[in-house]
Each structure stands twice: as structure tokens, then as C-alpha cells.
Motif scaffolding. Structure first.
Motif, PDB file in Angstrom:
ATOM      1  N   UNK A  24       0.823  -1.207   0.000  1.00  0.00           N
ATOM      2  CA  UNK A  24       0.000   0.000   0.000  1.00  0.00           C
ATOM      3  C   UNK A  24       0.861   1.264   0.000  1.00  0.00           C
ATOM      4  N   UNK A  25       1.958   1.233   0.715  1.00  0.00           N
ATOM      5  CA  UNK A  25       2.871   2.384   0.682  1.00  0.00           C
ATOM      6  C   UNK A  25       3.483   2.544  -0.707  1.00  0.00           C
ATOM      7  N   UNK A  26       3.843   1.427  -1.332  1.00  0.00           N
ATOM      8  CA  UNK A  26       4.405   1.478  -2.680  1.00  0.00           C
ATOM      9  C   UNK A  26       3.375   2.005  -3.675  1.00  0.00           C
ATOM     10  N   UNK A  27       2.129   1.531  -3.559  1.00  0.00           N
ATOM     11  CA  UNK A  27       1.073   1.984  -4.461  1.00  0.00           C
ATOM     12  C   UNK A  27       0.825   3.475  -4.295  1.00  0.00           C
ATOM     13  N   UNK A  28       0.764   3.919  -3.050  1.00  0.00           N
ATOM     14  CA  UNK A  28       0.446   5.312  -2.776  1.00  0.00           C
ATOM     15  C   UNK A  28       1.589   6.253  -3.156  1.00  0.00           C
ATOM     16  N   UNK A  29       2.815   5.840  -2.876  1.00  0.00           N
ATOM     17  CA  UNK A  29       3.945   6.757  -3.016  1.00  0.00           C
ATOM     18  C   UNK A  29       4.669   6.653  -4.352  1.00  0.00           C
ATOM     19  N   UNK A  30       4.499   5.547  -5.043  1.00  0.00           N
ATOM     20  CA  UNK A  30       5.184   5.361  -6.326  1.00  0.00           C
ATOM     21  C   UNK A  30       4.191   5.199  -7.481  1.00  0.00           C
ATOM     22  N   UNK A  31       3.280   4.240  -7.350  1.00  0.00           N
ATOM     23  CA  UNK A  31       2.407   3.907  -8.471  1.00  0.00           C
ATOM     24  C   UNK A  31       1.395   5.006  -8.782  1.00  0.00           C
ATOM     25  N   UNK A  32       0.737   5.554  -7.767  1.00  0.00           N
ATOM     26  CA  UNK A  32      -0.241   6.610  -8.023  1.00  0.00           C
ATOM     27  C   UNK A  32       0.400   7.844  -8.679  1.00  0.00           C
TER      28      UNK A  32
END
Length: 377
Positions: free
Chosen positions: A276-284
Motif C-alpha cells: 500500500x505504501x508502494x502503491x500510494x507513493x510510487x504507483x499513483x
């Protein structure tokens, strides 16, 4: 959450970002429809990370507000800004609360913990409805549903409460800060997000919809801070370019991010927290930058993105009462996903949510906002 903002004709309009907002909103509807079948077990939730769409909305909001208004403050007062935001957001908040009140008594369900719905007096329902129309949260004394929500008639309105707070901070402080200061704020807010994700017993960043628990308020501000600040930072940062199939690519990527199954099960929560941190901080941020840098060359795709953008906010802010009515039907009848009628009524709820959102937009939101603009701007 908020739909297309009026942007100066001297600036390009990013139709792909409008379309992505609509894609995320529809994913939220599917997330809520399937949620009733998980029985509170996060590992069984279909469209597992659909709740992250709220964080994506916050990031898009920060981006669009910064892009639209950063260079307008020489010709626009703070009062002008707040009037614009009220005109953009408030009409549909009123409709969302009204729809929640109309459908409220159809949602009685012991299985959902809503056994007190049928005994709620009409005067109390109307009081909660009118308070909800202002987006002011209610306390436990007016928790007529039983889920300890700040907006019992229309749960997703909690994010609009924080959206308004973000708008206030932008107008008072964030519009003035340098990129360096903004970058520091992004890093600090990221640290708070990471800490919460990895210390939360369930290994996710769900929460923020209640004000009776100080922890929930803290979660709400954590969920708001990083994506909104990052959105502003992205609007002021370097750009990416993706001209070929940009809308298709970013839409699929966004849907995969939101639908990916829970990682780590019930034994390794840290894996889901990391995702979730990766999705929020990188992917989005990547999705937004690719959407910003892409171009739409096909007329039909252009119209589809516009349509998605137009209905995105109405869908988000009005679908939940319909979803709660579906929840009550599932719980009261003890229906399962193995039954064909569960799928039929679930998909019908999604379709009705989209149709009603379009009607609200076409015959209420757009005319009302046009009248308000003429009257107050």
C-alpha cells in the motif's frame, strides 16, 4: 473526488485525468458492492484495495487545485477561491445526504449491525440529513446507523470533510510554499503514512470516517496529508510523456492497483503495508504523471473520458446509500456470491448508481452550479 475544475483557457486540459477519476469512482462502487461478502475479513475482500481510490482522489485533488489555481492569486481573492470550491462540491453533498435519507429505512438489518434503523424517529433522521448537507460531522449521539460514522446517511462524505480542510490549508499556506518546503512536507507526511501502515494491526491504511475516536481523526489526516501534498508537488514538478494508448494504459494500471489481492494473508501484515505504501507513493504518482503527459487522439475516447470525469464525483458521493440497501438485502436473506441473483442484484446496483449519477449531474448539479456561478462569481 471533485470533478473537472474550471481551468484557464491558456492551459491544456487533461482529459485523461478526468477519465481516471471516473475509473476510480466506479472501482469504489464495485469495492463497496463486494464488501458485504467479506464479513470483515480483509483477506477475502474482492477489489481488495478499492479503498485506496480515496487516497488517489486526494492526490488528484491536490494536483488539479495546484494546476488550476497556483497562478491565479494575483487576480483572485481567498473569498473567490472558497466560493468556487463550495460551488463545485456542495450541491452534490446535499444530494448525497438526501439520497441517504430516502433509502435509510430500507437498510434495516440485524446482520449488518443496523437493527436500530427501523426505530429511528423521523425527526432524528431529518436532523442528521440536514447536518449531512453541510458536511459537518455528527457525534455518537446522532449515529443513527450504528457504524460510528461521521456521516451516517452517506459514509463517503467523510472524505469531503477532509477535502474541505485540504482546500483551506492550500489557500492559507500551501499555495505560498516553495518546492523545497513542499518536498520536505511530502517526506514528513510519507513518514507518518509508513508508520501508520506498518503499526496498524491489519497492515493497511483504512480508516478516517469517524470523529468520536481520536485515532480515527488522526488516520483521516494521515490519509489526507501525503496524497494531497504529493498532488501539489506533482503539479509543480517535471512532466512525463506517454502519447500512445495513454488512457488505456493508465486505466488498466489503476484498476490493477486497486484490485490486486491482499498480500501476506493474516500472518504477514507487513507485506500488505509495504504494497500500500508502494502503491500510494510510487504507483499513483506515476499514473497521474502518465495521464498528464498522455494525449487522446481518438474522438470517442475523448468523449468517454469527459463522460467519466463528469459523473465521477456524482457516483462517488451518491452510490453508498444504494450499496447499503444492497448490503441489507444480502445480510437479511443470507445470500452468498454463489447465488446468481447476488450477482444480478449487485451489478444492477452498480448500473443504477451510474445512471442516477448521470441524471444528478445532468439535471441538477450542472444547472445549479451554473446558476450559482452567475449569482456569486
Amino acid at each position: 473526488m471533485s470533478s473537472t475544475l474550471p481551468i484557464s483557457s491558456s492551459k491544456p486540459h487533461y482529459e485523461i485525468l478526468d477519465g481516471l477519476r471516473g475509473v476510480a469512482a466506479i472501482m469504489v462502487v464495485f469495492f463497496h458492492i463486494f464488501e458485504v461478502y467479506s464479513n470483515g475479513d480483509h483477506t477475502k475482500q474482492i477489489i481488495n484495495h478499492g479503498y485506496l481510490a480515496v487516497d488517489f482522489f486526494f492526490m488528484l485533488s491536490g494536483y488539479v487545485i495546484s494546476y488550476a489555481y497556483d497562478n491565479r492569486w494575483g487576480q483572485m481573492t481567498m473569498k473567490d477561491f472558497f466560493i468556487r470550491r463550495l460551488i463545485r462540491l456542495q450541491p452534490m453533498i446535499i444530494i448525497g445526504s438526501l439520497v441517504g435519507a430516502v433509502l435509510f429505512y430500507f437498510q434495516h438489518s440485524e446482520g449488518m449491525g443496523w437493527g436500530g434503523i427501523s426505530t429511528t424517529p423521523v425527526w432524528k433522521l431529518l436532523l442528521v440529513m440536514f447536518i449531512g448537507m453541510t458536511v459537518i460531522p455528527v457525534g455518537k449521539g446522532l449515529d443513527i446507523r450504528g457504524w460510528n460514522e461521521m456521516h451516517p446517511l452517506n459514509g463517503p462524505a467523510w472524505s469531503l470533510f477532509y477535502e474541505y480542510i485540504a482546500n483551506i490549508f492550500y489557500a492559507l499556506i500551501l499555495r505560498k510554499v516553495s518546492k523545497i518546503v513542499l518536498g520536505i512536507l511530502v517526506l514528513v507526511s510519507a513518514a507518518f503514512t509508513i508508520h501508520y501502515a506498518f503499526t496498524n494491526p491489519s497492515g493497511d491504511i483504512i480508516g478516517g470516517w469517524s470523529i468520536d475516536d481520536a485515532k480515527q481523526l488522526r488516520i483521516g489526516f494521515i490519509r489526507l496529508a501525503f496524497p494531497f501534498l504529493m498532488g501539489i508537488f506533482l503539479a509543480r514538478a517535471a512532466k512525463l510523456k506517454l502519447t500512445k494508448n495513454a488512457f488505456f494504459t493508465t486505466s488498466v494500471l489503476l484498476m490493477v492497483i486497486l484490485a490486486i489481492p491482499r498480500l501476506g494473508g493474516n500472518d504477514a501484515y507487513w507485506q500488505n503495508a509495504l504494497y500500500e505504501c508502494f502503491a500510494l507513493m510510487i504507483l499513483f504518482p506515476v499514473v497521474i504523471l502518465l495521464g498528464e503527459g498522455g494525449k487522446i487522439l481518438n474522438k470517442n475516447t475523448h468523449q468517454f473520458c469527459k463522460w467519466l470525469g463528469d459523473i465521477s464525483y456524482p457516483i462517488y458521493i451518491t452510490h453508498f446509500p444504494l450499496a447499503c440497501t444492497y448490503y441489507a438485502w444480502v445480510a437479511n436473506g443470507k445470500h452468498t456470491l454463489a447465488e446468481p441473483r447476488s450477482w444480478v442484484f449487485g451489478l444492477l446496483t452498480v448500473v443504477i448508481s451510474i445512471i442516477m449519477a448521470y441524471l444528478y449531474m445532468r439535471f441538477y448539479d450542472v444547472p445549479v452550479r451554473k446558476w450559482l456561478v452567475k449569482r456569486f462569481q
